[in-house]
Design a protein around this motif. Structure first.
Motif, PDB file in Angstrom:
ATOM      1  N   GLN A 384       0.814  -1.205   0.000  1.00 45.95           N
ATOM      2  CA  GLN A 384       0.000   0.000   0.000  1.00 45.95           C
ATOM      3  C   GLN A 384       0.852   1.261   0.000  1.00 45.95           C
ATOM      4  O   GLN A 384       0.373   2.334   0.329  1.00 45.95           O
ATOM      5  CB  GLN A 384      -0.938  -0.008   1.218  1.00 45.95           C
ATOM      6  N   THR A 385       2.113   1.127  -0.350  1.00 41.73           N
ATOM      7  CA  THR A 385       2.991   2.285  -0.400  1.00 41.73           C
ATOM      8  C   THR A 385       3.918   2.168  -1.602  1.00 41.73           C
ATOM      9  O   THR A 385       4.320   1.067  -1.988  1.00 41.73           O
ATOM     10  CB  THR A 385       3.826   2.399   0.896  1.00 41.73           C
ATOM     11  N   GLY A 386       4.228   3.305  -2.198  1.00 41.43           N
ATOM     12  CA  GLY A 386       5.146   3.328  -3.332  1.00 41.43           C
ATOM     13  C   GLY A 386       6.563   3.676  -2.939  1.00 41.43           C
ATOM     14  O   GLY A 386       7.404   3.920  -3.808  1.00 41.43           O
ATOM     15  N   VAL A 387       6.859   3.680  -1.649  1.00 40.71           N
ATOM     16  CA  VAL A 387       8.194   4.035  -1.172  1.00 40.71           C
ATOM     17  C   VAL A 387       9.165   2.896  -1.465  1.00 40.71           C
ATOM     18  O   VAL A 387       8.852   1.720  -1.257  1.00 40.71           O
ATOM     19  CB  VAL A 387       8.155   4.338   0.337  1.00 40.71           C
ATOM     20  N   ARG A 388      10.351   3.255  -1.935  1.00 37.49           N
ATOM     21  CA  ARG A 388      11.392   2.259  -2.204  1.00 37.49           C
ATOM     22  C   ARG A 388      12.287   2.106  -0.984  1.00 37.49           C
ATOM     23  O   ARG A 388      12.757   3.095  -0.415  1.00 37.49           O
ATOM     24  CB  ARG A 388      12.243   2.699  -3.403  1.00 37.49           C
ATOM     25  N   PHE A 389      12.512   0.854  -0.580  1.00 33.40           N
ATOM     26  CA  PHE A 389      13.398   0.569   0.543  1.00 33.40           C
ATOM     27  C   PHE A 389      14.784   0.226   0.004  1.00 33.40           C
ATOM     28  O   PHE A 389      14.945  -0.735  -0.749  1.00 33.40           O
ATOM     29  CB  PHE A 389      12.846  -0.582   1.387  1.00 33.40           C
ATOM     30  N   MET A 390      15.768   1.022   0.403  1.00 36.19           N
ATOM     31  CA  MET A 390      17.132   0.823  -0.064  1.00 36.19           C
ATOM     32  C   MET A 390      17.766  -0.392   0.614  1.00 36.19           C
ATOM     33  O   MET A 390      17.515  -0.655   1.792  1.00 36.19           O
ATOM     34  CB  MET A 390      17.967   2.081   0.203  1.00 36.19           C
ATOM     35  N   GLU A 391      18.582  -1.100  -0.140  1.00 39.26           N
ATOM     36  CA  GLU A 391      19.281  -2.300   0.329  1.00 39.26           C
ATOM     37  C   GLU A 391      18.322  -3.269   1.021  1.00 39.26           C
ATOM     38  O   GLU A 391      18.492  -3.603   2.203  1.00 39.26           O
ATOM     39  CB  GLU A 391      20.436  -1.921   1.262  1.00 39.26           C
ATOM     40  N   PRO A 392      17.305  -3.736   0.320  1.00 33.63           N
ATOM     41  CA  PRO A 392      16.321  -4.630   0.958  1.00 33.63           C
ATOM     42  C   PRO A 392      16.915  -5.944   1.434  1.00 33.63           C
ATOM     43  O   PRO A 392      16.372  -6.571   2.342  1.00 33.63           O
ATOM     44  CB  PRO A 392      15.287  -4.847  -0.159  1.00 33.63           C
ATOM     45  N   ASN A 393      18.027  -6.380   0.842  1.00 32.87           N
ATOM     46  CA  ASN A 393      18.641  -7.638   1.271  1.00 32.87           C
ATOM     47  C   ASN A 393      19.242  -7.550   2.668  1.00 32.87           C
ATOM     48  O   ASN A 393      19.549  -8.575   3.284  1.00 32.87           O
ATOM     49  CB  ASN A 393      19.719  -8.069   0.272  1.00 32.87           C
ATOM     50  N   SER A 394      19.438  -6.331   3.159  1.00 32.49           N
ATOM     51  CA  SER A 394      19.967  -6.148   4.514  1.00 32.49           C
ATOM     52  C   SER A 394      18.868  -5.788   5.511  1.00 32.49           C
ATOM     53  O   SER A 394      19.162  -5.474   6.661  1.00 32.49           O
ATOM     54  CB  SER A 394      21.038  -5.045   4.520  1.00 32.49           C
ATOM     55  N   LEU A 395      17.613  -5.835   5.057  1.00 38.65           N
ATOM     56  CA  LEU A 395      16.476  -5.546   5.925  1.00 38.65           C
ATOM     57  C   LEU A 395      15.963  -6.872   6.475  1.00 38.65           C
ATOM     58  O   LEU A 395      15.161  -7.560   5.845  1.00 38.65           O
ATOM     59  CB  LEU A 395      15.386  -4.816   5.136  1.00 38.65           C
ATOM     60  N   LEU A 396      16.451  -7.243   7.671  1.00 39.73           N
ATOM     61  CA  LEU A 396      16.214  -8.575   8.221  1.00 39.73           C
ATOM     62  C   LEU A 396      15.433  -8.511   9.529  1.00 39.73           C
ATOM     63  O   LEU A 396      15.526  -7.533  10.281  1.00 39.73           O
ATOM     64  CB  LEU A 396      17.549  -9.288   8.465  1.00 39.73           C
ATOM     65  N   CYS A 397      14.680  -9.579   9.786  1.00 46.94           N
ATOM     66  CA  CYS A 397      13.949  -9.715  11.046  1.00 46.94           C
ATOM     67  C   CYS A 397      14.901 -10.204  12.137  1.00 46.94           C
ATOM     68  O   CYS A 397      15.720 -11.095  11.906  1.00 46.94           O
ATOM     69  CB  CYS A 397      12.802 -10.712  10.903  1.00 46.94           C
ATOM     70  N   VAL A 398      14.770  -9.624  13.313  1.00 47.58           N
ATOM     71  CA  VAL A 398      15.502 -10.090  14.489  1.00 47.58           C
ATOM     72  C   VAL A 398      14.556 -10.788  15.463  1.00 47.58           C
ATOM     73  O   VAL A 398      14.918 -11.761  16.116  1.00 47.58           O
ATOM     74  CB  VAL A 398      16.223  -8.909  15.170  1.00 47.58           C
ATOM     75  N   GLU A 399      13.339 -10.296  15.553  1.00 44.99           N
ATOM     76  CA  GLU A 399      12.301 -10.895  16.382  1.00 44.99           C
ATOM     77  C   GLU A 399      11.017 -10.967  15.564  1.00 44.99           C
ATOM     78  O   GLU A 399      10.835 -10.204  14.611  1.00 44.99           O
ATOM     79  CB  GLU A 399      12.067 -10.056  17.645  1.00 44.99           C
ATOM     80  N   PRO A 400      10.086 -11.870  15.943  1.00 50.36           N
ATOM     81  CA  PRO A 400      10.182 -12.951  16.930  1.00 50.36           C
ATOM     82  C   PRO A 400      11.099 -14.068  16.453  1.00 50.36           C
ATOM     83  O   PRO A 400      11.526 -14.064  15.293  1.00 50.36           O
ATOM     84  CB  PRO A 400       8.728 -13.421  17.057  1.00 50.36           C
ATOM     85  N   PRO A 401      11.403 -15.032  17.328  1.00 49.98           N
ATOM     86  CA  PRO A 401      12.407 -16.052  16.979  1.00 49.98           C
ATOM     87  C   PRO A 401      12.084 -16.836  15.714  1.00 49.98           C
ATOM     88  O   PRO A 401      12.993 -17.219  14.979  1.00 49.98           O
ATOM     89  CB  PRO A 401      12.407 -16.967  18.214  1.00 49.98           C
ATOM     90  N   GLU A 402      10.801 -17.053  15.428  1.00 49.81           N
ATOM     91  CA  GLU A 402      10.465 -17.872  14.260  1.00 49.81           C
ATOM     92  C   GLU A 402      10.787 -17.180  12.938  1.00 49.81           C
ATOM     93  O   GLU A 402      10.864 -17.823  11.895  1.00 49.81           O
ATOM     94  CB  GLU A 402       8.983 -18.266  14.286  1.00 49.81           C
ATOM     95  N   TYR A 403      10.969 -15.854  12.973  1.00 42.04           N
ATOM     96  CA  TYR A 403      11.300 -15.124  11.749  1.00 42.04           C
ATOM     97  C   TYR A 403      12.734 -14.602  11.747  1.00 42.04           C
ATOM     98  O   TYR A 403      13.127 -13.894  10.821  1.00 42.04           O
ATOM     99  CB  TYR A 403      10.349 -13.939  11.564  1.00 42.04           C
ATOM    100  N   GLN A 404      13.498 -14.911  12.763  1.00 39.94           N
ATOM    101  CA  GLN A 404      14.848 -14.369  12.880  1.00 39.94           C
ATOM    102  C   GLN A 404      15.694 -14.738  11.666  1.00 39.94           C
ATOM    103  O   GLN A 404      15.758 -15.897  11.259  1.00 39.94           O
ATOM    104  CB  GLN A 404      15.514 -14.885  14.149  1.00 39.94           C
TER     105      GLN A 404
END
Length: 703
Positions: A384-404
């Motif tokens: 629902q947004t047209g914003v571009r996220f830079m370096e998406p490969n470095s955008l990682l989940c830390v929590e919760p544990p199942e998505y870490q």
């Protein structure tokens, strides 16, 4: 424009002179070991030309070569052992740039350059100059750049720059100046760039730079300044860029910045500012770029911190190890903001409302943050947004544990919860703060959650402090910052921040030590008491003399064949001192434990064994049963009596009705007519009631 035209004409004149000299054969030979060639060169106004260059860098020279080519335009003498220049260089009529950096010059007055009307740039950085005397650079009327940085200058005479009326750039940074005088700048009305950072300036004064009416860029980096007077920048109406890089500001110098009305670029990087607050950038209508990077103490960007900045296009807030919270309304009325750099912080999320409030936002950098992949961040994957996220490969989940370790964009938004527990960032609060008596203590607590969590503090005495509550000793800001005024040993101890919403709560404590003192608890600091016992519930309370964070209340059955042992846990805030355990089994022994975590003793624990009450005794049960049976019989008797009464009443009604019908059948209808009249009176007797009627005779032909 005038300076550019002047330089262009000057360069054209120099080119013509060089051509004439070359045609006359007047050019001297290149000095030994030096290199003489035509090289690209840019003037101080960025005008490109190809200039005859004599390169004598790094040759170990102690004196200048005896004779230099007369058409020399750029003379490079960097990294030598030159101490003085005794022979004038006035025969170099075309010279525009001289580089004497990294030599052993100890006095500018020892550099006898002679009248050089075409000289534009002079480099003397990294020498041993201790002072600048009056008129230290005579006969250089057109000099535009003077680099005297990285020397030992501790004093400058008021008339040191006399005769340099065309100077555009002055580098005085990295010296030993302890003060700044406005008299230095009186002869420099055209100066556009001043670099005076990395000097041990004790304090700036009001209107220090007022003579510099054309100044566009001011660098005050690494000067150990913690504040500046409100009127320091008065008179700098053309100032476009200012740098306070790597100083000691604990708050934005908003009053001083307000005087620079045309400021476009602001560098506050690497300052120990703890909060970006509402009003920090008020009335900065022309600001285009803001840098708040590498701030070791920055915790939050608060509500309306950046408000009504109509020309702001870029915000850089990166590499801030404690920046864990950006308020949903932090950015307000920023219609032109295109780039938001937030990478390498301690942010667990970014509110959707923050992005929605920026209509022209094009790109966001959120990588290298400890992202919590749950309710607050789920909007990223809802397309629902047209914003571009830079370096998406470095955008990682830390929590919760199942998505870490998973990429945030790869976790479907339907897998993320819509509501979630508050989370206080581990980096927002230290475990321990040591201060001296009489100081101000500031503790910052910020939390993400959905719904938006509310925050309050609990003092060592157990008092709950709500936002905006008034006290002589402390105050809590709405965002969660807790301030303790004029602290004494009485205020030392453990302070707990509680963030809670409809889902639950998160807690974090910090130990405040005053003059190396904090209250030491006794060995038996925690006591648990049983308040009431019922067949299915137990109420317990406890006393904790040293304060702390109640992490767990645990209860479980003692080994029982009928009810196998199963542990249950509840987590409550530190100001809660009583708890009721429900849904218990009757006649069962439980062990109830309260565990308190404190900075002084670590985990403090106390337990008690309690047996729930059993059901009522059997004799009492039989008596109760007899009572119930008797009551039931009484009710049955009443029902039967009522039924009999109803039947009797019905029979009586039927008997009366039959008698009435018999009387009606015996009644006769006996009409009587009186002769001699056109009408007759008829009497009818119906059920004992006489009814009279008149009968009228009509002729037969009347019909």
């Amino acid at each position: 424009m005038k300076e550019t035209a002047f330089v262009a004409c000057l360069l054209a004149e120099l080119a013509l002179t060089a051509f004439v000299l070359a045609s006359e054969g007047g050019t001297a030979h290149c000095p030994a070991l030096c290199r003489c060639e035509i090289r690209p060169w840019f003037s101080p106004s960025s005008i490109y030309t190809e200039a005859p260059t004599v390169d004598c860098n790094d040759l170990g020279l102690s004196t200048l070569p005896e004779k230099l080519p007369s058409d020399t335009q750029v003379l490079l003498l960097q990294t030598n052992n030159i101490i003085t220049i005794e022979k004038s260089l006035d025969y170099l009529a075309n010279v525009t740039d001289i580089d004497l950096s990294q030599n052993n010059i100890s006095s500018v007055s020892d550099v006898h350059l002679g009248p050089l009307p075409h000289l534009l740039s002079l480099h003397m950085e990294e020498n041993w100059v201790p002072a600048l005397s009056d008129s230290c650079l005579p006969s250089l009327p057109n000099l535009q750049e003077f680099y005297i940085n990285h020397n030992l200058i501790s004093s400058i005479s008021p008339g040191a720059f006399q005769g340099l009326g065309r100077l555009l750039r002055l580098h005085l940074n990295s010296n030993r100046l302890r003060g700044i005088s406005r008299e230095w700048f009186q002869p420099l009305p055209r100066l556009e760039i001043l670099m005076i950072g990395e000097n041990p300036i004790v304090q700036l004064s009001d209107m220090n730079f007022k003579p510099l009416v054309n100044l566009r860029s001011l660098v005050l980096a690494r000067m150990n300044m913690s504040e500046i007077p409100d009127n320091t920048l008065v008179g700098l109406d053309n100032l476009e860029s200012i740098s306070f890089f790597d100083n000691l500001f604990v708050r934005v110098p908003r009053a001083a910045l307000k005087k620079a009305k045309n400021l476009k670029f602001l560098d506050l990087n690497k300052n120990p500012i703890e909060r970006i607050q509402r009003g920090d950038f008020v009335d900065m209508f022309h600001l285009k770029e803001l840098g708040i990077n590498s701030m070791p103490a920055l915790v939050s960007i608060d509500s309306f911190a950046l408000n009504n900045l109509p020309e702001l296009t870029k915000i850089e807030a990166t590499n801030n190890p404690k920046l864990s919270y950006i308020h949903p309304n932090a950015f307000h009325k920023l219609p032109r903001l295109e780039t938001l750099m937030l990478n390498s912080n301690a942010l667990s999320a970014l509110h959707r409302g923050t992005v929605d409030s920026l209509p022209n936002l094009r790109e966001v950098s959120m990588h290298s943050n400890p992202i919590r992949c749950d309710c607050v961040i789920r909007w990223i994957n809802m397309n629902q947004t047209g914003v571009r996220f830079m370096e998406p490969n470095s955008l990682l989940c830390v929590e919760p544990p199942e998505y870490q370790g998973q990429h945030v964009r790869q976790v479907h938004f339907r897998e993320m919860t819509e509501i979630c527990l508050p989370l206080i960032s581990p980096g927002s609060l230290p475990d321990r703060v040591t201060v001296g008596r009489g100081n101000l203590v500031t503790l910052h607590c910020r939390a993400f959650g959905e719904p938006e969590p509310e925050i309050y503090w609990v003092t060592p005495s157990g008092d709950r402090v709500l936002p905006n509550s008034v006290s002589d000793k402390h105050y809590m800001h709405p965002e969660g910052t807790f301030e303790i005024y004029d602290i004494t040993k009485r205020e030392a101890g453990l302070y707990t921040c509680v963030a809670h919403n409809l889902v639950g709560a998160d807690l974090k404590s910090v130990l405040v030590v005053v003059d190396r003192y904090f209250p030491h608890p006794s060995v038996n600091a925690l006591h648990i008491y049983v308040r009431s016992v019922q067949p299915n519930s137990i109420s317990v309370s406890w006393e904790n003399t040293h304060g702390g964070l109640v992490s767990n209340i645990k209860w479980f059955t003692v080994a029982n064949a009928k009810h196998p042992s199963m542990a249950h846990t509840a987590r409550v805030p530190s100001d809660v001192k009583e708890y009721r355990l429900t849904h218990l089994n009757p006649s069962t022994q439980y062990q109830v434990c309260v565990e308190v975590m404190s900075m002084q003793l670590g985990h403090n624990r106390d337990c008690v064994n309690v047996t729930t009450k059993g059901l009522a005794h059997p004799v009492e049960s039989r008596a109760t049963w007899n009572t119930v049976v008797m009551a039931a019989c009484a009710v049955l008797f009443i029902v039967v009596a009522a039924a009999c009464s109803l039947i009797y009443t019905s029979l009586q009604s039927q008997h009366f009705y039959r008698k009435l019908m018999v009387d009606q059948s015996q009644s006769l209808l006996s009409p009587s007519t009186r002769p001699g009249s056109a009408s007759s009176l008829t009497e009818l007797c119906v059920a004992g009631v006489k009814v009279r009627a008149t009968v009228i005779d009509l002729p037969e032909n009347s019909m």
